[in-house]
Design a protein around this motif. Structure first.
Motif, PDB file in Angstrom:
ATOM      1  N   ALA A 173       0.800  -1.250   0.344  1.00 30.26           N
ATOM      2  CA  ALA A 173      -0.026   0.136   0.049  1.00 30.26           C
ATOM      3  C   ALA A 173       0.933   1.563  -0.136  1.00 30.26           C
ATOM      4  O   ALA A 173       1.823   1.485   0.248  1.00 30.26           O
ATOM      5  CB  ALA A 173      -0.381  -0.046   1.537  1.00 30.26           C
ATOM      6  N   GLU A 174       0.263   2.208   0.243  1.00 32.53           N
ATOM      7  CA  GLU A 174       1.057   3.183  -0.293  1.00 32.53           C
ATOM      8  C   GLU A 174       0.995   4.409   1.123  1.00 32.53           C
ATOM      9  O   GLU A 174       1.581   5.355   1.595  1.00 32.53           O
ATOM     10  CB  GLU A 174      -0.172   4.649  -1.410  1.00 32.53           C
ATOM     11  CG  GLU A 174       0.182   4.145  -2.845  1.00 32.53           C
ATOM     12  CD  GLU A 174      -0.024   4.829  -3.646  1.00 32.53           C
ATOM     13  OE1 GLU A 174       0.142   6.447  -4.040  1.00 32.53           O
ATOM     14  OE2 GLU A 174      -0.212   4.251  -5.003  1.00 32.53           O
ATOM     15  N   ASN A 175      -0.673   3.957   1.741  1.00 32.87           N
ATOM     16  CA  ASN A 175      -0.764   4.581   2.939  1.00 32.87           C
ATOM     17  C   ASN A 175       0.143   3.673   4.385  1.00 32.87           C
ATOM     18  O   ASN A 175       0.040   2.547   5.004  1.00 32.87           O
ATOM     19  CB  ASN A 175      -2.141   4.416   3.387  1.00 32.87           C
ATOM     20  CG  ASN A 175      -2.462   5.291   4.901  1.00 32.87           C
ATOM     21  OD1 ASN A 175      -2.030   4.578   5.535  1.00 32.87           O
ATOM     22  ND2 ASN A 175      -3.388   5.289   5.009  1.00 32.87           N
ATOM     23  N   LEU A 202      -0.462   0.245   6.546  1.00 30.22           N
ATOM     24  CA  LEU A 202      -0.327  -1.071   6.997  1.00 30.22           C
ATOM     25  C   LEU A 202       0.145  -1.385   8.118  1.00 30.22           C
ATOM     26  O   LEU A 202       0.105  -2.854   8.374  1.00 30.22           O
ATOM     27  CB  LEU A 202       1.329  -1.090   6.263  1.00 30.22           C
ATOM     28  CG  LEU A 202       0.576  -1.973   4.451  1.00 30.22           C
ATOM     29  CD1 LEU A 202       2.024  -1.506   3.351  1.00 30.22           C
ATOM     30  CD2 LEU A 202      -0.086  -2.787   4.315  1.00 30.22           C
ATOM     31  N   CYS A 239     -10.156  -3.245   6.124  1.00 29.37           N
ATOM     32  CA  CYS A 239     -10.248  -2.124   5.602  1.00 29.37           C
ATOM     33  C   CYS A 239     -11.018  -1.461   4.832  1.00 29.37           C
ATOM     34  O   CYS A 239     -10.770  -0.235   4.067  1.00 29.37           O
ATOM     35  CB  CYS A 239      -8.855  -2.896   4.357  1.00 29.37           C
ATOM     36  SG  CYS A 239      -7.603  -2.771   5.057  1.00 29.37           S
ATOM     37  N   GLN A 243     -10.172   1.008   1.143  1.00 27.02           N
ATOM     38  CA  GLN A 243      -9.079   1.149   1.588  1.00 27.02           C
ATOM     39  C   GLN A 243      -8.360  -0.877   1.009  1.00 27.02           C
ATOM     40  O   GLN A 243      -7.112  -0.441   1.803  1.00 27.02           O
ATOM     41  CB  GLN A 243      -8.253   2.045   2.178  1.00 27.02           C
ATOM     42  CG  GLN A 243      -7.962   3.535   1.725  1.00 27.02           C
ATOM     43  CD  GLN A 243      -7.703   4.400   2.912  1.00 27.02           C
ATOM     44  OE1 GLN A 243      -7.092   4.146   4.046  1.00 27.02           O
ATOM     45  NE2 GLN A 243      -6.024   5.071   2.332  1.00 27.02           N
ATOM     46  N   PRO A 277      -5.662  -3.070   0.379  1.00 24.25           N
ATOM     47  CA  PRO A 277      -4.169  -3.085  -0.361  1.00 24.25           C
ATOM     48  C   PRO A 277      -4.064  -4.296  -0.768  1.00 24.25           C
ATOM     49  O   PRO A 277      -5.078  -4.467  -1.151  1.00 24.25           O
ATOM     50  CB  PRO A 277      -3.256  -3.003   0.634  1.00 24.25           C
ATOM     51  CG  PRO A 277      -3.865  -3.937   2.108  1.00 24.25           C
ATOM     52  CD  PRO A 277      -4.921  -3.389   1.579  1.00 24.25           C
ATOM     53  N   GLU A 278      -2.988  -3.842  -2.363  1.00 20.67           N
ATOM     54  CA  GLU A 278      -2.452  -4.740  -2.900  1.00 20.67           C
ATOM     55  C   GLU A 278      -2.197  -6.498  -2.252  1.00 20.67           C
ATOM     56  O   GLU A 278      -2.010  -5.734  -0.978  1.00 20.67           O
ATOM     57  CB  GLU A 278      -1.320  -4.524  -3.778  1.00 20.67           C
ATOM     58  CG  GLU A 278      -1.310  -5.588  -4.743  1.00 20.67           C
ATOM     59  CD  GLU A 278       0.287  -4.345  -5.640  1.00 20.67           C
ATOM     60  OE1 GLU A 278       1.196  -5.524  -5.623  1.00 20.67           O
ATOM     61  OE2 GLU A 278       0.440  -3.622  -5.525  1.00 20.67           O
TER      62      GLU A 278
END
Length: 110
Positions: free
Chosen positions: A8-10, A14, A74, A77, A79-80
């Protein structure tokens, strides 16, 4: 056994996911890799962004459970998330993995 990877970018998201996975005994341990550079080709131009990656060892049978719980946890949002098979592992470490994380006894994965 698998190596679970969550990207994730966040960073805070995470960290929260890592705590959730550990508290729920869905993984045996978590590694967080911070400030990884990801390159993507967007409209013919190279773009760079910072991502954060969790890696964690778990049982392959738990992947659908983890995926389902993370979708709830989540919310919007997600995540991958994907897994890499662990084909070989030192015996004592494999036993630790088997005994220290959640057991699934029914096919419902609830």
């Amino acid at each position: 056994m698998i190596l679970l990877r969550i990207v994730a970018e966040n960073e805070k998201l995470l960290e929260t996911v890592a705590l959730f996975l550990l508290e729920e005994n869905l993984v045996v341990d978590v590694n967080i890799k911070r400030h990884i550079e990801r390159l993507e080709l967007v409209n013919g131009k190279l773009q760079s962004k910072k991502i954060y990656i969790i890696t964690a060892k778990t049982k392959s049978i738990l992947f659908p459970v983890i995926e389902k719980r993370l979708k709830k946890f989540c919310d919007t949002q997600l995540p991958e998330i994907y897994a890499i098979p662990i084909t070989h592992m030192e015996w004592a470490q494999a036993n630790q993995l088997s005994y220290n994380i959640q057991r699934i006894s029914t096919p419902g994965y609830e």
